[in-house]
Design a protein around this motif. Structure first.
Motif, short mmCIF file in Angstrom:
data_model
loop_
_atom_site.label_atom_id
_atom_site.label_comp_id
_atom_site.label_asym_id
_atom_site.label_seq_id
_atom_site.Cartn_x
_atom_site.Cartn_y
_atom_site.Cartn_z
N UNK A 86 10.12 -7.22 -2.35
CA UNK A 86 9.40 -6.75 -3.53
C UNK A 86 8.04 -6.16 -3.19
N UNK A 87 7.55 -6.39 -1.99
CA UNK A 87 6.26 -5.89 -1.53
C UNK A 87 6.53 -5.03 -0.29
N UNK A 88 6.66 -3.73 -0.50
CA UNK A 88 7.04 -2.81 0.58
C UNK A 88 5.79 -2.20 1.20
N UNK A 89 5.66 -2.34 2.51
CA UNK A 89 4.48 -1.86 3.24
C UNK A 89 4.80 -0.51 3.88
N UNK A 90 3.87 0.41 3.78
CA UNK A 90 4.01 1.73 4.38
C UNK A 90 2.86 1.94 5.35
N UNK A 91 2.89 1.16 6.41
CA UNK A 91 1.81 1.12 7.39
C UNK A 91 1.74 2.29 8.34
N UNK A 92 2.66 3.22 8.25
CA UNK A 92 2.59 4.42 9.10
C UNK A 92 1.91 5.57 8.35
N UNK A 93 1.38 5.28 7.17
CA UNK A 93 0.70 6.31 6.39
C UNK A 93 1.63 7.13 5.52
N UNK A 94 2.82 6.62 5.23
CA UNK A 94 3.78 7.35 4.39
C UNK A 94 3.23 7.53 2.98
N UNK A 95 3.62 8.64 2.37
CA UNK A 95 3.19 8.93 1.00
C UNK A 95 4.38 9.09 0.06
N UNK A 96 5.56 8.72 0.51
CA UNK A 96 6.75 8.72 -0.33
C UNK A 96 7.79 7.82 0.31
N UNK A 97 8.74 7.40 -0.50
CA UNK A 97 9.81 6.53 -0.01
C UNK A 97 11.05 6.74 -0.86
N UNK A 98 12.20 6.61 -0.25
CA UNK A 98 13.47 6.71 -0.98
C UNK A 98 13.94 5.29 -1.27
N UNK A 99 14.19 5.00 -2.55
CA UNK A 99 14.62 3.67 -2.96
C UNK A 99 15.99 3.71 -3.60
N UNK A 100 16.70 2.61 -3.49
CA UNK A 100 17.95 2.42 -4.22
C UNK A 100 17.85 1.04 -4.84
N UNK A 101 17.84 1.01 -6.16
CA UNK A 101 17.73 -0.24 -6.90
C UNK A 101 18.97 -0.44 -7.75
N UNK A 102 19.33 -1.67 -8.06
CA UNK A 102 20.50 -1.91 -8.91
C UNK A 102 20.24 -1.41 -10.33
#
Length: 169
Positions: free
Chosen positions: A105-121
């Motif tokens: 539930x707490x997703x870290x983007x430590x490489x400096x990402x500014x977007x993410x692809x998610x798949x949620x139920x």
């Protein structure tokens, strides 16, 4: 192949089975090494997409927005910059003195990402951003986005293709 070379190859093969983001998100939070930073007074953190109330089917992109500060990688001492943490369906208050938890539930983007692809139920979900300092702690005062509520719809039924002829039967 020597014994140590085989062990290195096996370790590489196991690590390469997992996306780098997955490994980074499950690493324990580091012990804080610096005092908490203050964000720029006019900084703003927000979710560009999806917008509040969006209805989405399947995987989707979450795009992060940040004004008047920079995005950098975790551990970086770059001034006036931090990295994103995406909170998914988090209802508990964030402890402003502690590193952000690391879990699904707490997703870290430590490489400096500014977007993410998610798949949620399917169902209602909330998304919220928190900007983290080099040690994964919130800035002080916290720089946190408005919470966005989305609805993930069930997968669309598969379409079947029927050939239609112009002749009657």
């Amino acid at each position: 192949m020597g014994r140590s070379a085989g062990g290195i190859f096996l370790a590489f093969a196991v690590v390469s089975l997992f996306p780098l983001e997955t490994l980074a998100q499950t690493a324990p939070a580091p012990t804080p090494s610096t005092p908490q930073r203050a964000p720029s007074p006019d900084a703003r953190l927000y979710i560009i997409y999806p917008w509040d109330g969006a209805q989405i089917r399947g995987e989707f992109w979450v795009r992060f927005g940040l004004r008047n500060m920079g995005v950098t990688q975790a551990g970086s001492s770059a001034p006036n910059a931090g990295h994103h943490h995406l909170l998914v369906d988090v209802t508990d208050e964030i402890d402003p003195e502690e590193p952000l938890p690391t879990d699904n539930k707490h997703l870290h983007f430590g490489a400096g990402q500014t977007e993410a692809r998610l798949e949620l139920p399917p169902g209602k979900h909330t998304l919220q951003l928190v900007l983290g300092d080099p040690d994964h702690r919130p800035f002080k005062p916290m720089l946190i986005s408005k919470k966005v509520t989305i609805t993930v719809l069930p997968a669309a039924p598969a379409r079947t293709s029927k050939k239609v002829s112009g002749k009657g039967t």
